[in-house]
Design a protein around this motif. Sequence first.
Motif, short mmCIF file in Angstrom:
data_model
loop_
_atom_site.label_atom_id
_atom_site.label_comp_id
_atom_site.label_asym_id
_atom_site.label_seq_id
_atom_site.Cartn_x
_atom_site.Cartn_y
_atom_site.Cartn_z
N PRO A 62 36.88 3.42 50.25
CA PRO A 62 35.91 2.43 49.78
C PRO A 62 34.72 3.08 49.10
O PRO A 62 34.28 4.18 49.45
CB PRO A 62 35.48 1.71 51.07
N VAL A 63 34.19 2.39 48.13
CA VAL A 63 33.01 2.85 47.41
C VAL A 63 31.78 2.63 48.29
O VAL A 63 31.62 1.57 48.91
CB VAL A 63 32.85 2.09 46.08
N GLY A 64 30.93 3.62 48.37
CA GLY A 64 29.70 3.48 49.14
C GLY A 64 28.68 2.60 48.44
O GLY A 64 28.84 2.24 47.27
N THR A 65 27.63 2.25 49.14
CA THR A 65 26.58 1.39 48.58
C THR A 65 25.21 2.03 48.77
O THR A 65 25.02 2.89 49.61
CB THR A 65 26.58 0.00 49.24
N LYS A 66 24.29 1.57 47.97
CA LYS A 66 22.92 2.08 48.04
C LYS A 66 21.96 0.98 47.65
O LYS A 66 22.25 0.19 46.74
CB LYS A 66 22.76 3.28 47.09
N TRP A 67 20.84 0.91 48.35
CA TRP A 67 19.81 -0.06 48.01
C TRP A 67 18.86 0.51 46.96
O TRP A 67 18.45 1.67 47.04
CB TRP A 67 18.99 -0.46 49.24
N VAL A 68 18.54 -0.30 45.96
CA VAL A 68 17.58 0.07 44.92
C VAL A 68 16.45 -0.95 44.95
O VAL A 68 16.70 -2.16 44.91
CB VAL A 68 18.24 0.10 43.53
N PHE A 69 15.22 -0.47 45.01
CA PHE A 69 14.06 -1.35 45.15
C PHE A 69 13.14 -1.19 43.95
O PHE A 69 12.86 -0.08 43.50
CB PHE A 69 13.29 -1.03 46.44
N LYS A 70 12.68 -2.33 43.45
CA LYS A 70 11.81 -2.31 42.26
C LYS A 70 10.86 -3.49 42.30
O LYS A 70 11.26 -4.61 42.61
CB LYS A 70 12.66 -2.37 40.99
N ASN A 71 9.60 -3.23 41.99
CA ASN A 71 8.62 -4.30 41.87
C ASN A 71 8.63 -4.83 40.44
O ASN A 71 8.57 -4.06 39.48
CB ASN A 71 7.21 -3.80 42.21
N LYS A 72 8.71 -6.15 40.29
CA LYS A 72 8.71 -6.78 38.98
C LYS A 72 7.28 -7.16 38.62
O LYS A 72 6.56 -7.77 39.42
CB LYS A 72 9.59 -8.03 38.98
N GLN A 73 6.87 -6.78 37.40
CA GLN A 73 5.51 -7.05 36.93
C GLN A 73 5.55 -7.84 35.64
O GLN A 73 6.49 -7.73 34.85
CB GLN A 73 4.75 -5.74 36.70
#
Length: 481
Positions: A62-73
């Motif tokens: 299975p393909v692993g996962t990762k969280w990506v976090f970004k503030n929208k301005q």
Amino acid sequence: MRFRSTSLARFAHSAFVASFEPYDVGHTLSDPNWVYAMHEELENFERNQVWILVEPPPHCNPVGTKWVFKNKQEEDGVMVRNKARLVAQGFCQKERIDYEETFASVARLETIRILLVFAALKGFKLFQMDVKSAFLNGFIEEEVYVRQSQALSIPNSLTECLKGFVWPEASSPGLMGSVDKTFFLLKHGKDFLIVQIYVDDIIFGGSSHAFKVRDEHDGRTLVLPWAPNQTPQGTFVHQSKYTRDLLRKFEMADASPQMTPMSTSTALDADKDGKEVDQKVYRGMIGSLLYLTATRSDIQFAVCLCARFQASPRESHSTAVKRILRYIKFSPEFGLWYSADSSLSLLGFSDSDHAGCRIDRKSTSATSTCEAEYVAVASCCSQILWMLATLRDYGLTYGRIPILCDSSSAISVAKNPVLHSRTKHIDVRYHFLRDNYKKGIIDIVKVASESQVAMVGEGVDKALIEGDIERLKCTESGLSS
């Protein structure tokens, strides 16, 4: 509570979002606003039924996962949203083993430029709709298994993984553009609606009676990388915020400004004896400036010249790039202006400098001046053919499109079949230029070198090409004002 001002409401909303961007998942779980954003992402998966929980089959990786976090301005820097995305770690997969090919539905910047020109001439506003979550809706032959997120997973299902649905291919033959599959056009009588998709952003607009949109979405913040200002006189697009952020990123915000992007005496070469500079920083500056050329054609030549030395940048190259950064500090508000009084006429400009490169004293595509000019005209013709096909989706048709070239020899090669035997050394793929001339799609017109805007960037001698402009008036076959 009810706010009288839309601006006041935006500032009030920013008080309910986290002001920091997490550096890892553990940092995220300490803030309820980011936890909410993560739950919102997982709920979107479930709501759109993009996967099901299954036991992984034998010999499955299975393909692993990762969280990506970004503030929208917003354009003015106000924080409006915490955006959490759960992405697959596709870099763990091998092409031809785990997958055959990749595809991203992203519109070309030229497509968006055409849309802006068309909207300015037709006098309708463009609006943006930001999609919360964008999911693939296409035909997938492979079975895809993805590991659950370790930070937030479904209770009592840690041994199970996510299997992506194989969705049927979307079919909209009457709406989708023939060239750009991210462009859609819907016509109903004299009314029309145009939709352009850019990843998870949607730009749309049309005739005044086709639809109504609430006033607070009045086209002030359209799809990146541009910030258009739409007026009855036309549309102005710029990247002033991105420019300021770029200068701060590379510590050039306090540098002295320059009035030109490059000195006329600048002649860059490999400079193998020069002092080496940080390759990562140099490439970062080049990449950022290339993104800025979406609205800044005035720096295009200088940036592309400096981009040739990314493999082994020297101090002289870095100095030239910093000169460009000082220039954009002098002109942060520069952009593109699309006047409502202009026309949709097409005119091509082509030029090439065979011996202008100081490294090998020749162009990268040819071994003679004539060949270099011929190859450049062929590339210009290819771009015009793409634009003609795109504009045809708008309901616009054209006659023969002139390409202005200052090389008589290149024009003769393209027009005179007798010279074919003398040009067998030119790659066959460039001779489609001659075919399109015979078909009457393009014409190649001689222009004086001092009027060649493809190279010098100055105004064109209007009297010289007045006859060609007159022939370029398009016939609108489907859309009305």
